[in-house]
Write a protein that holds these residues in place. Structure first.
Motif, PDB file in Angstrom:
ATOM      1  N   CYS A 195       0.824  -1.207   0.000  1.00 40.47           N
ATOM      2  CA  CYS A 195       0.000   0.000   0.000  1.00 40.47           C
ATOM      3  C   CYS A 195       0.860   1.258   0.000  1.00 40.47           C
ATOM      4  CB  CYS A 195      -0.924   0.003   1.213  1.00 40.47           C
ATOM      5  SG  CYS A 195      -2.390  -1.027   1.024  1.00 40.47           S
ATOM      6  N   GLN A 249       1.840   1.633  -3.699  1.00 37.67           N
ATOM      7  CA  GLN A 249       0.719   1.835  -4.618  1.00 37.67           C
ATOM      8  C   GLN A 249      -0.028   3.136  -4.355  1.00 37.67           C
ATOM      9  OE1 GLN A 249      -1.880  -1.554  -4.684  1.00 37.67           O
ATOM     10  NE2 GLN A 249      -0.519  -2.774  -5.963  1.00 37.67           N
ATOM     11  N   THR A 250      -0.188   3.485  -3.089  1.00 42.46           N
ATOM     12  CA  THR A 250      -0.956   4.693  -2.788  1.00 42.46           C
ATOM     13  C   THR A 250      -0.243   5.960  -3.258  1.00 42.46           C
ATOM     14  OG1 THR A 250       0.003   4.654  -0.554  1.00 42.46           O
ATOM     15  CG2 THR A 250      -2.182   3.675  -0.845  1.00 42.46           C
ATOM     16  N   HIS A 272      -1.346   6.137  -6.762  1.00 45.45           N
ATOM     17  CA  HIS A 272      -2.754   6.500  -6.884  1.00 45.45           C
ATOM     18  C   HIS A 272      -2.979   7.978  -6.590  1.00 45.45           C
ATOM     19  CE1 HIS A 272      -3.838   2.023  -6.055  1.00 45.45           C
ATOM     20  NE2 HIS A 272      -3.527   2.236  -7.316  1.00 45.45           N
ATOM     21  N   ALA A 273      -2.230   8.537  -5.644  1.00 44.20           N
ATOM     22  CA  ALA A 273      -2.333   9.972  -5.395  1.00 44.20           C
ATOM     23  C   ALA A 273      -1.855  10.766  -6.605  1.00 44.20           C
ATOM     24  CB  ALA A 273      -1.520  10.340  -4.153  1.00 44.20           C
ATOM     25  N   GLN A 280      -1.373  12.193   0.269  1.00 43.80           N
ATOM     26  CA  GLN A 280      -2.787  11.862   0.434  1.00 43.80           C
ATOM     27  C   GLN A 280      -3.056  10.396   0.122  1.00 43.80           C
ATOM     28  OE1 GLN A 280      -5.647  14.182  -1.875  1.00 43.80           O
ATOM     29  NE2 GLN A 280      -6.947  14.342  -0.069  1.00 43.80           N
ATOM     30  N   GLY A 281      -2.198   9.782  -0.689  1.00 41.97           N
ATOM     31  CA  GLY A 281      -2.348   8.352  -0.952  1.00 41.97           C
ATOM     32  C   GLY A 281      -2.143   7.510   0.292  1.00 41.97           C
ATOM     33  N   THR A 332      -4.883   7.772   2.798  1.00 42.31           N
ATOM     34  CA  THR A 332      -6.064   6.964   2.472  1.00 42.31           C
ATOM     35  C   THR A 332      -5.886   5.510   2.890  1.00 42.31           C
ATOM     36  OG1 THR A 332      -6.396   8.423   0.569  1.00 42.31           O
ATOM     37  CG2 THR A 332      -7.681   6.416   0.606  1.00 42.31           C
ATOM     38  N   SER A 338      -8.101   0.864   0.593  1.00 45.68           N
ATOM     39  CA  SER A 338      -7.295   2.082   0.758  1.00 45.68           C
ATOM     40  C   SER A 338      -7.545   2.924  -0.484  1.00 45.68           C
ATOM     41  CB  SER A 338      -5.818   1.747   0.967  1.00 45.68           C
ATOM     42  OG  SER A 338      -5.282   1.056  -0.142  1.00 45.68           O
ATOM     43  N   SER A 339      -6.520   3.229  -1.229  1.00 42.63           N
ATOM     44  CA  SER A 339      -6.723   3.946  -2.489  1.00 42.63           C
ATOM     45  C   SER A 339      -6.892   2.947  -3.627  1.00 42.63           C
ATOM     46  CB  SER A 339      -5.535   4.865  -2.770  1.00 42.63           C
ATOM     47  OG  SER A 339      -4.343   4.116  -2.902  1.00 42.63           O
ATOM     48  N   ALA A 341      -9.332   6.907  -8.169  1.00 44.68           N
ATOM     49  CA  ALA A 341      -8.407   8.011  -8.446  1.00 44.68           C
ATOM     50  C   ALA A 341      -8.698   8.652  -9.802  1.00 44.68           C
ATOM     51  CB  ALA A 341      -6.965   7.515  -8.381  1.00 44.68           C
ATOM     52  N   THR A 386      -6.128  18.850  -3.559  1.00 42.73           N
ATOM     53  CA  THR A 386      -5.955  17.937  -2.424  1.00 42.73           C
ATOM     54  C   THR A 386      -7.035  18.171  -1.372  1.00 42.73           C
ATOM     55  OG1 THR A 386      -3.570  17.911  -2.802  1.00 42.73           O
ATOM     56  CG2 THR A 386      -4.350  17.151  -0.652  1.00 42.73           C
TER      57      THR A 386
END
Length: 710
Positions: free
Chosen positions: A114, A117-118, A121-122, A131-132, A135, A155-156, A161, A178
């Motif tokens: 995460c 990946q997040t 995604h952000a 912010q990813g 989340t 999560s994200s 997204a 944001t």
């Protein structure tokens, strides 16, 4: 229990000892089932229990009745709380020795994934990178407390997204985007909580698979076009709000491409592809029963699933090694990096307490845009989350509560919006990985959130060396997986009319969602595709299939559409008509038109005059007063011209309504019957046999009458 008491007290009047024993056993089983519903121990009088029976004295029953009622009420309350708070179920029966190690290892693995990946995604959502991970912190905790799936990794998500970026593309300032993303998370979260509380999970069924595939494919193209600038190492790239503007700006800046960033990004894409091939190779090896070195292949497969982490590590090392110190003492990287990120956990802050809120609410169009976008994000994120969790639940052998899942995802988004998160969503790859890692309960989500919290606290100083081209590589490779071209390719093979087994509508729906997403944005792509799909549903409901049936020469004497089966047999003077859809106010007039059209066509093509019409209602599962009135008018007009009617296949509400309105009410009013039948639970075969007998009787009667007058 009262029934059991009555049965046993009246045993002297039973006809035989054997029947009394059977009554004894049935009552004992029923009584035991009722008592099992109340998970509380009760004191029973000794000496009243025997083999196969359970007795309660009248005094005991009177004493226990108030307590039983209270206990049943407490049991219902507990079941309601257990539905809304699933930990009351799995935490009570948690096996520390058997489950804790699996949850800890799987949660740690998911948390590390995460983190990588997040960030990507952000970047897709065009918000701050932190912010990813935000989340993946608080929303993950909230879902673990309210969700019913132990394997769903919330999560994200890439699809959520995409929608967020589409809604925020009109705001050039990244700080505003944001902050507004958190405000949108509040809107979408409250929407899901309200729908989940009202059991409205069925609303997402209007998002069909072609619709979802079309808009995700179009969104994947938008994502990849937006990440080309980072892959090419372009800096000071202006904010663009359309695909054409992005392509035009990249073409204008083509001479500013950073070759080092491009080569490193391409190398990371190649590395991700190697990991994907390694995972596929290990999975194929593990499918064989007699595989050697199974532990090695399992380890390699698990390692390949952490490919994003490896790319982030390589990227940080590359950025750190190639960093130089300028004469002024500042660090200078040879490729664009993400820069300094704030470390630590997100602080509590209401999503409306932002600098952009005052300017935002000054324009009603912005508020409308936010609400529509929030609802779109809510429905789409729930659909993707529930679909992936449902798939794993079927594999693992447990059930999900769709309404509670909707409520849990909404609660995760609502609470997360107060901690700087955007709308959470599930992930197909992480959810499947959680099952492979052996997740036992939702406690794994808490461990994953803990890993994310530690990463945000201690690892953010190192992330400032992460090249943007590395994040672009992760996004481009994952977006390529979202590009679903197999669906339109398979649907194109069925480009033929619906009666011939065609899927034209699904293909048109896919292209509607795909092209409208590219041209107008994700929300317009989804909306227009849904409108098209719902329009087709309404069209099918108001203009269903109406056919003339004929008997085919197969075992069982089946009846089929004469247009599809030209050799099907029809009978002189008899028309067999079938209406294949709901018969209500919107389709009743069409039913009358088609019935009259088929009757006139049958009279024109038959040497004998039409005498009996058999109407098959096997496919009609609903009938309303408008349809009954039109049917009564048609049958009345037929009666005047000597045509009788037999209805077959009517079931449940349809049969009861026809018997009441067309038979019983007319009989009480002294009116002649409109239906030439006494039984209504008959098949088409039975109805046609009756029609043939009556047609033959009428023909012989007509011949006898003609001889008498001659």
């Amino acid at each position: 229990a009262g029934t059991a008491r009555f049965l046993f007290s009246s045993g002297s009047t039973s006809p035989s000892h054997a029947s009394a024993v059977r009554m004894n056993r049935v009552a004992a089983y029923a009584c035991s089932m009722v008592l099992r519903l109340i998970p509380v121990q009760r004191s029973l009088r000794k000496g009243h229990g025997s083999a196969g029976c359970l007795l309660l004295d009248t005094a005991d029953t009177k004493d226990l009745q108030p307590s039983v009622i209270r206990e049943m009420e407490q049991s219902r309350l507990y079941q309601l709380l257990q539905r809304r708070l699933p930990p009351l179920g799995w935490a009570v029966n948690y096996n520390v020795r058997m489950d804790l190690a699996n949850d800890f290892i799987a949660g740690t693995t998911l948390g590390l994934i995460c983190l990588a990946q997040t960030l990507a995604h952000a970047n897709i959502a065009t918000t701050h990178l932190t912010q990813g991970p935000y989340t993946a912190f608080m929303p993950t905790i909230i879902y673990a407390l309210f969700g019913t799936s132990p394997h769903a990794s919330v999560s994200s998500g890439a699809i959520a997204a995409i929608l967020i970026a589409d809604q925020l593309r009109g705001f050039p300032n990244i700080d505003d985007r944001t902050q507004l993303a958190s405000l949108m998370a509040l809107v979408s979260g409250c929407t899901l909580m309200l729908m989940g509380s009202c059991n409205l999970a069925f609303a997402v069924r209007f998002l069909s698979q072609p619709t979802l595939s079309g808009f995700t494919s179009g969104g994947a193209v938008l994502i990849m076009s937006g990440q080309i600038k980072n892959l090419l190492g372009l800096t000071d790239f202006p904010h663009t709000d359309s695909l054409a503007a992005t392509v035009q700006e990249i073409y204008r800046r083509i001479e500013q491409v950073d070759s080092v960033a491009l080569l490193f990004g391409v190398a990371m894409i190649a590395l991700l592809e190697i990991f994907n091939q390694l995972k596929t190779y290990c999975k194929n090896k593990l499918k064989t029963y007699a595989v050697d070195n199974a532990i090695l292949y399992c380890s390699l497969k698990r390692f390949s699933e952490m490919k994003e982490i490896c790319v982030v590590i390589f990227g940080v090392l590359f950025g750190y090694i190639t960093t130089q110190i300028s004469p002024s003492g500042e660090e200078v990287t040879i490729v664009p990096t993400v820069g300094r990120l704030p470390s630590g956990l997100p602080a509590f802050s209401p999503p409306w307490d932002i600098s952009a809120f005052a300017e935002f609410i000054a324009y009603p169009d912005h508020i409308k845009h936010l609400i529509v976008g929030g609802v779109s994000v809510a429905l789409t994120s729930f659909l993707t989350t529930y679909a992936t969790a449902k798939k794993v639940a079927l594999q693992q052998g447990y059930q999900l509560d769709a309404s509670q899942e909707m409520f849990a995802l909404g609660a995760a988004g609502t609470v997360g919006s107060f901690f700087g998160a955007f709308s959470p969503s599930g992930s197909l790859s992480r959810t499947g990985l959680s099952a492979d890692c052996g997740v036992k309960t939702q406690l794994a989500g808490l461990f994953a959130a803990g890993v994310v919290a530690m990463g945000m606290t201690y690892l953010t100083p190192a992330l400032r060396y992460l090249p943007k081209s590395a994040i672009a590589a992760i996004i481009l490779r994952s977006s390529y997986n979202l590009l679903d071209l197999d669906t339109p390719r398979s649907l194109a093979k069925f480009w033929r009319p619906k009666p011939q087994g065609g899927l034209k509508r699904d293909l048109v729906t896919w292209y509607t969602a795909f092209l409208c997403t590219l041209a107008f944005g994700v929300v317009w792509g989804i909306g227009l595709a849904v409108i098209f799909s719902v329009g087709m549903i309404l069209y099918d409901a108001t203009v269903p299939q109406a056919v003339v049936l004929g008997q085919v020469q197969t075992p069982g004497r089946e009846w089929r559409d004469v247009d599809a089966w030209p050799d099907a047999r029809t009978y002189h003077g008899i028309l067999v008509f079938e209406f294949q859809g709901p018969l209500f106010f919107a389709s009743a007039e069409f039913f009358q038109e088609e019935l009259e059209r088929c009757r006139m066509k049958a009279e024109a093509s038959d040497d004998h005059s039409l005498s009996i019409v058999v109407i098959s209602l096997e496919s009609v599962h609903y009938l309303d007063s408008t349809a009954v009135r039109i049917l009564e008018d048609v049958l009345t007009e037929w009666q005047k011209i000597g045509i009788s009617c037999i209805i077959s296949g009517a079931q449940n509400q349809v049969r009861l309504l026809i018997e009441e309105k067309l038979v019983r009410v007319r009989k009480e009013a002294g009116l002649p019957p409109l239906l030439d039948q006494t039984a209504f639970m008959i098949t088409v075969n039975d109805a046609v046999d009756q029609a043939r007998q009556r047609f033959a009787a009428r023909q012989s009667h007509a011949c006898g009458w003609a001889r008498m007058h001659s």
